[in-house]
Design an enzyme around this catalytic site. Structure first.
Site, mmCIF file in Angstrom:
data_model
loop_
_atom_site.group_PDB
_atom_site.id
_atom_site.type_symbol
_atom_site.label_atom_id
_atom_site.label_comp_id
_atom_site.label_asym_id
_atom_site.label_seq_id
_atom_site.Cartn_x
_atom_site.Cartn_y
_atom_site.Cartn_z
ATOM 1 N N TYR A 269 0.857 -1.188 0.000
ATOM 2 C CA TYR A 269 0.000 0.000 0.000
ATOM 3 C C TYR A 269 0.889 1.233 0.000
ATOM 4 O O TYR A 269 1.871 1.292 0.732
ATOM 5 C CB TYR A 269 -0.885 0.004 1.250
ATOM 6 N N ASP B 287 9.312 2.720 -0.005
ATOM 7 C CA ASP B 287 8.253 3.370 0.769
ATOM 8 C C ASP B 287 8.403 2.909 2.214
ATOM 9 O O ASP B 287 7.982 1.816 2.579
ATOM 10 C CB ASP B 287 6.874 3.017 0.202
ATOM 11 N N LYS C 175 4.151 8.806 9.167
ATOM 12 C CA LYS C 175 3.950 8.193 10.488
ATOM 13 C C LYS C 175 4.977 8.664 11.538
ATOM 14 O O LYS C 175 4.865 9.774 12.028
ATOM 15 C CB LYS C 175 3.868 6.677 10.336
HETATM 16 C C1 LIG Z 1 0.384 4.755 5.886
HETATM 17 C C2 LIG Z 1 1.120 4.509 4.636
HETATM 18 C C3 LIG Z 1 1.038 5.387 3.541
HETATM 19 C C4 LIG Z 1 0.084 6.544 3.502
HETATM 20 O O1 LIG Z 1 0.354 7.479 4.495
HETATM 21 P P1 LIG Z 1 -0.837 8.478 4.949
HETATM 22 O O2 LIG Z 1 -0.166 9.382 5.936
HETATM 23 O O3 LIG Z 1 -1.899 7.615 5.535
HETATM 24 O O4 LIG Z 1 -1.289 9.201 3.750
HETATM 25 C C5 LIG Z 1 1.842 5.160 2.448
HETATM 26 N N1 LIG Z 1 2.682 4.115 2.407
HETATM 27 C C6 LIG Z 1 2.790 3.251 3.440
HETATM 28 C C7 LIG Z 1 3.764 2.132 3.360
HETATM 29 C C8 LIG Z 1 1.988 3.409 4.572
HETATM 30 O O5 LIG Z 1 2.064 2.528 5.558
#
Ligand SMILES: *Cc1c(COP(=O)(O)O)cnc(C)c1O
Length: 427
Positions: free
Chosen positions: A150, A245, A273
């Site tokens: 994701y 990511d 995060k």
């Molecule tokens: C949470 C997450 C996102 C998106 O971040 P948001 O702050 O919710 O927009 C993108 N990539 C990864 C791997 C994530 O865990």
């Protein structure tokens, strides 16, 4: 358990907020029941609107690695509150956080190429901007992503694979024109051959590979070192960018995230995060020559009214400063304790873990999305309810991982281990 206040709030919310929530998984659809409205948090503990207390293994989906209301973070925020909330001008706090991140990555990632960083307000924005920059820098259009990863909810990344074969993206959400995902190639994880074949077919037009090096949004699909090495090598030989990511894994799997853990140096990294210390922050970072293409230096546009917000920057810096070697050792010990307590029982369910990220699943640890036991969510829903009734808050989905935080103690871990062993013995 009395959750009357949560029930009342949810009823009111549903009249004004779609589904009653501002992010879908919060609605408890996959575990059933009413979402719990939280009121306060302290360290590893949460209190809900009805006064029930929980040990928090969700930690706001990862950001709170130092728990709730850490005094050092509160102090940094309060100091900034005395000055201003936002300027829309550059500020010292963003320079401090940028320097801190780049310096610490340099000392933790071998041959770190993370030389520039730009802050956003969410992980979604960070990844969306990173792939735009990768396309702008390489002059190529296609991005490889993996089924089971994701990357936020931007249009071109809301894609799932068709069959096991390399497929060009089909949108995974209504409202996304297929043209928007046509340049996204979706491949299975754990499959070097699929990656090689995609490059054989489209290599001249692949701008980069985007991956969660620790895939943690569809269960915890830990990858083989060889597979991740292969991605680095293939990108090198085709002039494509390797984009990690690390919105979840950054500053959690060690300060240098998965790049440090696997000793692989990506061309770009995205964060979110943890980097905000509990405030809304994201970032994308990477090679200086790549970032020379970003506005105002270069032609790739990207911006944000509240990007680099001083309060958020101060919170993020304070949290990162708390993440010492000792902090990571403590988290590792807690994680190892949970893993050994649970897995020594030889149950049908197991815990898979990396650092302070853990996930309950059946059978051997899956490495691909299609290897996840489709019947697990039913059992997990009961487990989730059982945990709530016993004062433990887990993410409300079988496909979400759990997070440990530094204020947790061994006895907190023993509590989760005992409750989960007792439950899964009969599951
Ligand atoms: C949470 C997450 C996102 C998106 O971040 P948001 O702050 O919710 O927009 C993108 N990539 C990864 C791997 C994530 O865990």
């Amino acid at each position: 358990m009395n959750i009357r206040k949560s029930e009342e709030l949810f009823e009111r919310a549903k009249r004004v907020i779609p589904g009653g929530v501002n992010s879908p998984v919060r609605a408890f659809r996959s575990v059933g029941g009413t979402p719990i409205y939280m009121k306060s948090g302290e360290g590893a503990r949460l209190v809900d609107a009805d006064g029930n207390e929980y040990l928090d293994f969700c930690n706001s989906w990862g950001p709170l690695i130092t728990g709730h209301r850490h005094p050092a973070i509160l102090e940094a925020i309060q100091e900034q509150l005395g000055r201003a909330l936002t300027f829309g001008t550059p500020c010292e706090q963003e320079v401090l956080l940028a320097e801190h991140v780049i310096e610490r990555l340099k000392t933790s990632i071998p041959d770190s190429r993370i030389e520039r960083i730009r802050f956003t307000s969410s992980g979604t924005e960070a990844v969306m901007s990173a792939i735009r920059l990768a396309r702008g820098f390489t002059g190529k259009n296609k991005i490889i992503k993996f089924n089971g990863c994701y990357h936020g909810h931007s249009d071109s990344l809301l894609v799932k694979a068709g069959s096991g074969l390399a497929t060009l993206g089909i949108p995974d959400s209504a409202g996304v024109p297929s043209g928007f995902t046509a340049e996204t190639i979706v491949l299975p994880l754990d499959d070097e051959k699929a990656v090689t074949e995609a490059f054989n077919r489209h290599g001249g037009d692949i701008a980069g590979i985007l991956i969660e090096p620790v895939p943690a949004n569809n269960g915890l699909l830990l990858q083989r070192q060889d597979f991740l090495n292969h991605l680095r090598n293939v990108c090198n030989s085709h002039g494509a960018l390797l984009i990690f990511d690390e919105v979840i894994s950054g500053f959690r799997v060690g300060i240098g995230g998965a790049a440090q853990h696997f000793a692989i140096s990506p061309d770009m990294v995205t964060y979110g995060k943890i980097i905000g210390g509990g405030m809304p922050v994201g970032a994308f970072a990477g090679r200086a020559d790549v970032f020379a293409m970003l506005a105002p230096d270069g032609p790739v546009y990207q911006a944000g009214t509240l990007s680099g917000n001083p309060v958020a920057m101060a919170a993020g810096l304070a949290q990162l400063q708390l993440l010492t070697k000792d902090a990571f050792n403590h988290l590792e010990n807690l994680g190892a304790l949970l893993e050994s307590r649970f897995n020594q029982m030889q149950l049908k369910w197991k815990v898979t873990r990396i650092g302070s990220i853990f996930w309950f699943h059946t059978g051997t640890a899956p490495r691909r999305a299609d290897q996840i036991d489709a019947s697990a969510p039913k059992t997990y829903a009961q487990f989730h309810k059982h945990c709530l009734e016993n004062g433990i808050y887990l993410a409300p989905s079988a496909y979400e991982v759990g997070f440990l935080s530094t204020p947790m103690s061994e006895s907190d871990i023993e509590r989760l281990a005992k409750l989960s062993v007792e439950f899964f013995k009969n599951a």
